[in-house]
Write a protein that holds these residues in place. Structure first.
Motif, PDB file in Angstrom:
ATOM      1  N   SER A 102       0.712  -1.163  -0.099  1.00  0.00           N
ATOM      2  CA  SER A 102       0.103  -0.191   0.063  1.00  0.00           C
ATOM      3  C   SER A 102       0.876   1.380   0.135  1.00  0.00           C
ATOM      4  O   SER A 102       2.121   1.261   0.435  1.00  0.00           O
ATOM      5  CB  SER A 102      -1.048  -0.088   1.381  1.00  0.00           C
ATOM      6  N   GLU A 115      -6.737  -3.827   2.265  1.00  0.00           N
ATOM      7  CA  GLU A 115      -7.887  -2.805   2.397  1.00  0.00           C
ATOM      8  C   GLU A 115      -8.307  -2.550   3.857  1.00  0.00           C
ATOM      9  O   GLU A 115      -8.789  -1.523   4.026  1.00  0.00           O
ATOM     10  CB  GLU A 115      -8.942  -3.199   1.540  1.00  0.00           C
ATOM     11  N   THR A 165      -6.722   0.483   5.529  1.00  0.00           N
ATOM     12  CA  THR A 165      -6.948   1.829   4.864  1.00  0.00           C
ATOM     13  C   THR A 165      -7.399   2.898   5.889  1.00  0.00           C
ATOM     14  O   THR A 165      -6.505   4.117   6.129  1.00  0.00           O
ATOM     15  CB  THR A 165      -7.722   1.541   3.598  1.00  0.00           C
ATOM     16  N   TRP A 198      -3.289   4.133  -1.663  1.00  0.00           N
ATOM     17  CA  TRP A 198      -3.684   3.261  -2.806  1.00  0.00           C
ATOM     18  C   TRP A 198      -2.944   2.092  -2.633  1.00  0.00           C
ATOM     19  O   TRP A 198      -1.608   2.038  -2.431  1.00  0.00           O
ATOM     20  CB  TRP A 198      -2.987   4.161  -4.061  1.00  0.00           C
ATOM     21  N   ASP A 246      -5.883  -2.190  -5.569  1.00  0.00           N
ATOM     22  CA  ASP A 246      -6.356  -1.046  -6.573  1.00  0.00           C
ATOM     23  C   ASP A 246      -5.844  -1.025  -7.665  1.00  0.00           C
ATOM     24  O   ASP A 246      -6.329  -0.564  -8.660  1.00  0.00           O
ATOM     25  CB  ASP A 246      -6.402   0.415  -5.586  1.00  0.00           C
ATOM     26  N   SER A 304      -6.928  -4.271  -9.653  1.00  0.00           N
ATOM     27  CA  SER A 304      -8.137  -4.747  -9.595  1.00  0.00           C
ATOM     28  C   SER A 304      -8.707  -5.349 -11.087  1.00  0.00           C
ATOM     29  O   SER A 304      -9.364  -6.227 -10.780  1.00  0.00           O
ATOM     30  CB  SER A 304      -9.072  -3.652  -8.905  1.00  0.00           C
TER      31      SER A 304
END
Length: 433
Positions: free
Chosen positions: A71, A254, A257, A271, A275, A278
């Motif tokens: 991430s 996720e 986040t 991000w 993402d 995906s």
């Protein structure tokens, strides 16, 4: 006298006797073999395809997680005006307190490490050859922690020498025809800003390390530069472009986040790797479902041969059915006898298909190597597929659902002819005998 229990030994003996009967005796051994081979090939194709699809996804995800952050935390873009020229520029958000922010993020439960990153695009040249590349400015400690980059089996040079130069992908090295110790020039369009505008920045760097991340697109476009050098080269003095975040469970990235956004503060954006990939991962999932349905239809077509064989068997064994019924065999017993005939074929075909499918899946890489050698590399093109090899991953779930599908279809298509045999009247069966 109590009636025998369902699926008694004599029912198995009669079914096996019918399957082994020669055609002159009213058997359908040829049809049985056709059904068995068809089911075996269908199950083999289903298992091998599912294994290849699973292996492709695993390899693709592994190359993502092995060469990229799980991430990224960055700031929203900002606009400013050059006081000398009056021109308005839009630049990515700068992170001034990157060390403190990285420390706060690293303290989040589930985060294994976090480090600052400077990123920029350049043209890299050597002699009369050139290529476009993306530069990642990282510390030596951060680079050494990237598993796909530091793999000694796929790299060249000593990573300890990274602070003295740059690390480049093997695709760039191949296209520029450079090796360890050679010098390349990096040209950035966003160089020094003067009263006359922005001038490109050209600097020379020694290649101290060459890596292979296992992805064609990464190897031919990525360069790693020492963090402080990247700050100076891209006009990021005292700032970073983003914070790379690595987590303990990448598949659940996720869920972190909200915590990342809270730690980063106002104006922060997150991000993650899901993402970024995906659309491709969704396409893989859809292809998996479509391939399973298509190959399931092939297994069904092969299983339908069992119906044809049993219909012929029932017709040829009409006299035997009549005699068995007059001897006291019930409709249920007759149904089970012919059901077992079809079930034997389905089970044996499924077992053969599992053996063949597993053997094929375990040797996919060897088979692809032979095909590549025969087609001069045309069977698997890394620039099209993205990864360098076609792996296979056998999963118990995939083998199990292939076996379950084959057996269920085989048993279902057996019921109609078996039911027809059970309902045959003994009088009608013996009328013309």
């Amino acid at each position: 006298m109590p009636s025998p229990a369902p699926f008694s030994r004599y029912e198995f003996l009669i079914a096996w006797r019918y399957l082994r009967a020669r055609r002159s005796e009213g058997g359908v051994s040829v049809m049985t073999w056709i059904s068995l081979i068809g089911i075996a090939l269908g199950v083999m194709a289903l298992i091998a395809t599912l294994a290849v699809r699973a292996g492709f996804r695993t390899e693709f995800v592994d190359t993502i997680l092995g060469a990229n952050a799980h991430s990224s935390v960055y700031m929203a873009p900002t606009s400013f005006t050059n006081d000398l020229t009056g021109e308005t520029y839009t630049q990515s958000g700068r992170i001034e307190d990157y060390d403190a922010l990285a420390a706060r993020i690293a303290d989040i439960p589930g985060v294994t490490r976090a480090n600052a990153l400077v990123r920029g695009q350049v043209m890299v040249t050597s002699g009369d050859r050139s290529n476009v590349a993306e530069v990642y400015g990282v510390t030596p400690e951060a680079l050494e922690a990237i598993p796909r980059i530091t793999d000694p089996e796929t790299s060249a040079g000593n990573i300890a020498d990274f602070p003295e130069g740059i690390a480049i992908g093997e695709g760039i090295a191949r296209e520029l025809a450079v090796g360890i110790g050679d010098t390349v020039r990096l040209i950035s369009p966003n160089g020094a800003r003067t009263a006359m505008g922005t001038t490109p920045r050209v600097s020379s760097f020694e290649v101290t390390y060459i890596f292979s991340a296992g992805r064609y697109d990464i190897d031919r476009t990525r360069i790693y530069m020492p963090f402080t050098e990247a700050q100076s080269y891209f006009n990021r003095e005292g700032a970073a472009d983003e914070i790379e975040v690595y987590v303990a469970e990448p598949e659940r990235v996720e869920t972190l986040t909200p915590a990342l956004l809270q730690a980063a503060g106002q104006g922060a954006l997150v991000w993650n790797w899901k993402d970024a990939s995906s659309s491709f991962l969704s396409a893989l999932d859809i292809e998996d479902d479509v391939m399973f349905v298509i190959l399931s239809v092939l297994v069904l077509i092969a299983a339908m041969n069992i119906t044809s064989g049993l219909v012929m068997l029932v017709k040829n064994k009409g006299r035997d059915i009549g005699i068995l019924r007059t001897m006291g065999l019930t409709e249920g017993a007759v149904l089970r006898v012919f059901f077992l005939c079809g079930a034997f074929t389905g089970i044996l075909g499924t077992l053969a298909g599992v053996v063949l499918g597993v053997a094929l899946a375990l040797n996919v890489e060897n088979i692809m190597s032979l095909l590549n050698a025969a087609t001069a590399g045309g069977a698997w093109q890394a620039e099209v597929r993205g990864i360098y090899k076609l792996p296979a991953e056998l999963r118990a779930w995939d083998v199990g659902r292939a076996v379950a599908l084959s057996l269920v279809l085989s048993f279902l298509v057996t019921l109609f002819p078996a039911r027809r045999a059970a309902r045959m009247s003994p009088v009608e069966a013996l009328r013309y005998e």
